[in-house]
Design a protein around this motif. Structure first.
Motif, PDB file in Angstrom:
ATOM      1  N   TYR A   1       7.861 -25.305 -61.829  1.00 15.85           N
ATOM      2  CA  TYR A   1       8.332 -25.848 -60.552  1.00 15.85           C
ATOM      3  C   TYR A   1       7.563 -25.186 -59.416  1.00 15.85           C
ATOM      4  CZ  TYR A   1      12.139 -27.576 -63.436  1.00 15.85           C
ATOM      5  OH  TYR A   1      12.880 -28.211 -64.405  1.00 15.85           O
ATOM      6  N   LYS A   2       6.938 -26.015 -58.582  1.00 18.99           N
ATOM      7  CA  LYS A   2       6.101 -25.483 -57.509  1.00 18.99           C
ATOM      8  C   LYS A   2       6.896 -25.193 -56.240  1.00 18.99           C
ATOM      9  CE  LYS A   2       1.940 -27.823 -59.205  1.00 18.99           C
ATOM     10  NZ  LYS A   2       0.854 -28.790 -58.902  1.00 18.99           N
ATOM     11  N   ASP A   3       7.981 -25.946 -56.023  1.00 18.14           N
ATOM     12  CA  ASP A   3       8.772 -25.741 -54.819  1.00 18.14           C
ATOM     13  C   ASP A   3       9.607 -24.474 -54.921  1.00 18.14           C
ATOM     14  OD1 ASP A   3       8.186 -28.242 -53.373  1.00 18.14           O
ATOM     15  OD2 ASP A   3       9.231 -29.206 -55.043  1.00 18.14           O
ATOM     16  N   LYS A   4       9.722 -23.790 -53.796  1.00 14.46           N
ATOM     17  CA  LYS A   4      10.696 -22.708 -53.687  1.00 14.46           C
ATOM     18  C   LYS A   4      12.010 -23.329 -53.217  1.00 14.46           C
ATOM     19  CE  LYS A   4       7.440 -19.004 -52.533  1.00 14.46           C
ATOM     20  NZ  LYS A   4       7.060 -18.011 -51.490  1.00 14.46           N
ATOM     21  N   ILE A   5      13.071 -23.092 -53.973  1.00 15.51           N
ATOM     22  CA  ILE A   5      14.347 -23.755 -53.713  1.00 15.51           C
ATOM     23  C   ILE A   5      15.350 -22.773 -53.123  1.00 15.51           C
ATOM     24  CG2 ILE A   5      16.264 -25.029 -54.739  1.00 15.51           C
ATOM     25  CD1 ILE A   5      13.575 -26.523 -54.772  1.00 15.51           C
ATOM     26  N   GLY A   6      16.014 -23.199 -52.063  1.00 18.17           N
ATOM     27  CA  GLY A   6      17.106 -22.421 -51.479  1.00 18.17           C
ATOM     28  C   GLY A   6      18.440 -23.082 -51.779  1.00 18.17           C
ATOM     29  N   PHE A   7      19.460 -22.264 -51.961  1.00 17.46           N
ATOM     30  CA  PHE A   7      20.802 -22.801 -52.227  1.00 17.46           C
ATOM     31  C   PHE A   7      21.798 -22.028 -51.375  1.00 17.46           C
ATOM     32  CE2 PHE A   7      24.517 -24.366 -54.197  1.00 17.46           C
ATOM     33  CZ  PHE A   7      24.177 -25.424 -55.033  1.00 17.46           C
TER      34      PHE A   7
ATOM     35  N   LEU B   1      16.454 -17.168 -45.952  1.00 17.84           N
ATOM     36  CA  LEU B   1      16.347 -18.153 -47.025  1.00 17.84           C
ATOM     37  C   LEU B   1      15.507 -19.352 -46.587  1.00 17.84           C
ATOM     38  CD1 LEU B   1      19.037 -19.373 -49.483  1.00 17.84           C
ATOM     39  CD2 LEU B   1      17.866 -21.068 -48.067  1.00 17.84           C
ATOM     40  N   VAL B   2      15.841 -19.920 -45.446  1.00 24.08           N
ATOM     41  CA  VAL B   2      15.153 -21.131 -44.997  1.00 24.08           C
ATOM     42  C   VAL B   2      13.672 -20.857 -44.758  1.00 24.08           C
ATOM     43  CG1 VAL B   2      15.018 -22.844 -43.141  1.00 24.08           C
ATOM     44  CG2 VAL B   2      17.246 -22.145 -44.048  1.00 24.08           C
ATOM     45  N   LYS B   3      13.359 -19.714 -44.221  1.00 23.25           N
ATOM     46  CA  LYS B   3      11.969 -19.355 -43.945  1.00 23.25           C
ATOM     47  C   LYS B   3      11.123 -19.381 -45.210  1.00 23.25           C
ATOM     48  CE  LYS B   3       9.144 -15.689 -41.874  1.00 23.25           C
ATOM     49  NZ  LYS B   3       9.158 -14.329 -41.268  1.00 23.25           N
ATOM     50  N   GLU B   4      11.698 -18.966 -46.332  1.00 27.61           N
ATOM     51  CA  GLU B   4      10.944 -18.836 -47.578  1.00 27.61           C
ATOM     52  C   GLU B   4      10.868 -20.125 -48.402  1.00 27.61           C
ATOM     53  OE1 GLU B   4       9.167 -16.353 -48.708  1.00 27.61           O
ATOM     54  OE2 GLU B   4       9.634 -15.050 -47.010  1.00 27.61           O
ATOM     55  N   CYS B   5      11.779 -21.061 -48.154  1.00 24.56           N
ATOM     56  CA  CYS B   5      11.959 -22.168 -49.095  1.00 24.56           C
ATOM     57  C   CYS B   5      11.385 -23.496 -48.597  1.00 24.56           C
ATOM     58  CB  CYS B   5      13.443 -22.340 -49.414  1.00 24.56           C
ATOM     59  SG  CYS B   5      14.120 -20.919 -50.284  1.00 24.56           S
ATOM     60  N   ASP B   6      11.056 -24.358 -49.575  1.00 20.79           N
ATOM     61  CA  ASP B   6      10.540 -25.690 -49.296  1.00 20.79           C
ATOM     62  C   ASP B   6      11.659 -26.732 -49.280  1.00 20.79           C
ATOM     63  OD1 ASP B   6       7.723 -24.803 -49.524  1.00 20.79           O
ATOM     64  OD2 ASP B   6       8.252 -24.510 -51.636  1.00 20.79           O
ATOM     65  N   ILE B   7      12.593 -26.594 -50.231  1.00 25.14           N
ATOM     66  CA  ILE B   7      13.734 -27.501 -50.331  1.00 25.14           C
ATOM     67  C   ILE B   7      14.997 -26.651 -50.291  1.00 25.14           C
ATOM     68  CG2 ILE B   7      14.929 -29.196 -51.768  1.00 25.14           C
ATOM     69  CD1 ILE B   7      12.233 -29.922 -53.003  1.00 25.14           C
ATOM     70  N   ILE B   8      15.940 -27.012 -49.455  1.00 25.08           N
ATOM     71  CA  ILE B   8      17.167 -26.218 -49.291  1.00 25.08           C
ATOM     72  C   ILE B   8      18.372 -27.096 -49.572  1.00 25.08           C
ATOM     73  CG2 ILE B   8      18.613 -24.921 -47.676  1.00 25.08           C
ATOM     74  CD1 ILE B   8      14.898 -25.270 -46.947  1.00 25.08           C
ATOM     75  N   PHE B   9      19.180 -26.674 -50.551  1.00 28.87           N
ATOM     76  CA  PHE B   9      20.436 -27.343 -50.875  1.00 28.87           C
ATOM     77  C   PHE B   9      21.581 -26.646 -50.148  1.00 28.87           C
ATOM     78  CE2 PHE B   9      17.781 -28.268 -54.571  1.00 28.87           C
ATOM     79  CZ  PHE B   9      18.033 -29.610 -54.787  1.00 28.87           C
ATOM     80  N   THR B  10      22.525 -27.434 -49.638  1.00 26.77           N
ATOM     81  CA  THR B  10      23.748 -26.875 -49.067  1.00 26.77           C
ATOM     82  C   THR B  10      24.944 -27.502 -49.764  1.00 26.77           C
ATOM     83  OG1 THR B  10      23.605 -28.500 -47.246  1.00 26.77           O
ATOM     84  CG2 THR B  10      22.774 -26.287 -46.816  1.00 26.77           C
TER      85      THR B  10
ATOM     86  N   ILE C   1      11.370 -25.657 -38.759  1.00 26.48           N
ATOM     87  CA  ILE C   1      11.651 -26.150 -40.114  1.00 26.48           C
ATOM     88  C   ILE C   1      10.790 -27.361 -40.498  1.00 26.48           C
ATOM     89  CG2 ILE C   1      14.022 -25.289 -40.208  1.00 26.48           C
ATOM     90  CD1 ILE C   1      14.953 -28.122 -39.372  1.00 26.48           C
ATOM     91  N   ALA C   2       9.742 -27.624 -39.751  1.00 31.00           N
ATOM     92  CA  ALA C   2       8.902 -28.790 -40.027  1.00 31.00           C
ATOM     93  C   ALA C   2       8.403 -28.773 -41.468  1.00 31.00           C
ATOM     94  CB  ALA C   2       7.717 -28.821 -39.061  1.00 31.00           C
ATOM     95  N   GLY C   3       8.498 -29.932 -42.133  1.00 30.48           N
ATOM     96  CA  GLY C   3       8.005 -30.077 -43.497  1.00 30.48           C
ATOM     97  C   GLY C   3       9.000 -29.730 -44.578  1.00 30.48           C
ATOM     98  N   LYS C   4      10.117 -29.130 -44.204  1.00 28.51           N
ATOM     99  CA  LYS C   4      11.125 -28.740 -45.198  1.00 28.51           C
ATOM    100  C   LYS C   4      12.076 -29.902 -45.472  1.00 28.51           C
ATOM    101  CE  LYS C   4      10.945 -23.872 -43.802  1.00 28.51           C
ATOM    102  NZ  LYS C   4      10.327 -23.312 -45.013  1.00 28.51           N
ATOM    103  N   LEU C   5      12.663 -29.887 -46.651  1.00 25.79           N
ATOM    104  CA  LEU C   5      13.626 -30.927 -47.040  1.00 25.79           C
ATOM    105  C   LEU C   5      14.989 -30.290 -47.260  1.00 25.79           C
ATOM    106  CD1 LEU C   5      14.578 -33.705 -48.042  1.00 25.79           C
ATOM    107  CD2 LEU C   5      13.540 -33.177 -50.267  1.00 25.79           C
ATOM    108  N   PHE C   6      16.000 -30.824 -46.571  1.00 25.70           N
ATOM    109  CA  PHE C   6      17.365 -30.332 -46.687  1.00 25.70           C
ATOM    110  C   PHE C   6      18.215 -31.354 -47.424  1.00 25.70           C
ATOM    111  CE2 PHE C   6      15.391 -28.190 -43.202  1.00 25.70           C
ATOM    112  CZ  PHE C   6      15.812 -26.875 -43.344  1.00 25.70           C
ATOM    113  N   VAL C   7      19.006 -30.862 -48.370  1.00 28.55           N
ATOM    114  CA  VAL C   7      19.835 -31.721 -49.215  1.00 28.55           C
ATOM    115  C   VAL C   7      21.271 -31.232 -49.117  1.00 28.55           C
ATOM    116  CG1 VAL C   7      20.185 -32.659 -51.528  1.00 28.55           C
ATOM    117  CG2 VAL C   7      17.889 -31.956 -50.812  1.00 28.55           C
ATOM    118  N   ASP C   8      22.098 -31.978 -48.396  1.00 31.50           N
ATOM    119  CA  ASP C   8      23.496 -31.570 -48.272  1.00 31.50           C
ATOM    120  C   ASP C   8      24.337 -32.278 -49.325  1.00 31.50           C
ATOM    121  OD1 ASP C   8      25.710 -30.192 -47.076  1.00 31.50           O
ATOM    122  OD2 ASP C   8      26.340 -32.151 -46.343  1.00 31.50           O
ATOM    123  N   MET C   9      24.989 -31.498 -50.166  1.00 34.91           N
ATOM    124  CA  MET C   9      25.790 -32.037 -51.264  1.00 34.91           C
ATOM    125  C   MET C   9      27.287 -31.938 -50.980  1.00 34.91           C
ATOM    126  SD  MET C   9      23.461 -30.458 -54.363  1.00 34.91           S
ATOM    127  CE  MET C   9      23.769 -28.770 -53.840  1.00 34.91           C
TER     128      MET C   9
END
Length: 286
Positions: A3-9, A56-65, A85-93
């Motif tokens: 997995y190439k993306d760094k993921i935040g949770f 967390l957000v600074k380091e990650c490419d995709i962030i789940f909440t 946060i340009a270019g990052k993807l946020f996923v709110d669950m």
């Protein structure tokens, strides 16, 4: 798989923690944050606990909440939206209102980032088993980008359309569950009144056409008459109210709203939804 993306949770509650654990066990580069730091202890060996949302957000490419309600989601995204946060993807669950989801989506996009709503169908056991169902609202390109990670945490991903449609689907399924659980509770109590045990009644339900995953997962607690929260009264009431605000007004709406509100007021807020059984029997939760 690499997995190439760094993921935040962000959000390691009853649902979030096992979901994040599934990502970790799959070998995903994972950063985690929780307001209560102790909940991050289990991640210190393979993943990276963060002291704050900013780190967390600074380091990650995709962030789940995965958070509890509108207020919690707004609070977290207030911090996120103060950053670059340009270019990052946020996923709110989380299960929140469509208004909150759309507002956060629009503001996130103004910052050059992407946002999708991806609430889940399923409670704590499916979260542990990785068998959740995700209902996704947002840009289809973003859905495809995050799909490999959703597939680790769930058994099915349903693309519902534009931002807010994932949330709408979640409100619909939880409205159905509120009715299903109340019907099951009333049936069990009626059966006992007719001299039929809970064991026998739940067996009949589960082995007949009326049985479902929802009935089977609640069987043990109904028989034991013990209700540790897999999905609490408080959360169900929140979702029923959101459904009502979104336009649910049908013959059963007032009934389920009255039941879950009554159970909360009677002290069952932190117990499982099936604690409406002792509530209907007028038993003290303590």
């Amino acid at each position: 798989m690499e997995y190439k993306d760094k993921i935040g949770f962000i959000g390691l509650g009853n649902m979030g923690k096992p979901m994040a654990k599934n990502l970790e066990q799959a070998g995903v580069p994972l950063y985690v944050y929780n307001r209560t730091p102790e909940k991050m202890n289990d991640f210190s060996e393979k993943s990276i606990p963060c002291n704050d949302i900013y780190s967390l957000v600074k380091e990650c490419d995709i962030i789940f909440t995965m958070l509890t309600n509108d207020d919690a989601v707004h609070a977290v995204y207030e911090t996120i939206l103060s950053m670059e946060i340009a270019g990052k993807l946020f996923v709110d669950m989380s299960t929140i209102s469509q208004e909150a989801s759309k507002a956060i989506s629009e503001t996130t996009k103004l910052k050059g980032a992407s946002f999708i709503d991806a609430p889940v169908a399923g409670s704590t056991q499916p979260a542990k088993d990785g068998t959740l169902i995700f209902m996704v609202g947002g840009d289809e390109t973003d859905e495809k980008r995050v799909l490999p990670y959703l597939e680790i945490m769930g058994k099915e991903v349903k693309y519902m359309g534009a931002n807010g449609q994932g949330v709408n689907a979640k409100l619909c399924i939880n409205y159905y569950l509120s009715i299903l659980y109340q019907g099951m509770a009333e049936t069990v109590l009626f059966a006992e009144k007719m001299g039929i045990s809970r064991e026998d009644m739940m067996s009949i339900i589960n082995e007949s056409a009326s049985g479902s995953g929802a009935s089977k997962v609640k069987t043990a607690m109904i028989i034991k008459d013990e209700y540790p929260a897999a999905f609490s009264i408080d959360l169900m009431l929140k979702d029923v109210k959101l459904a009502v605000e979104a336009g649910a007004q049908y013959p059963l709406t007032d009934s389920v709203l009255k039941t879950y509100q009554g159970a909360k007021d009677a002290g069952f807020a932190t117990y499982d939804v099936m604690s409406i059984i002792p509530f209907m029997e007028d038993k003290n939760p303590n």
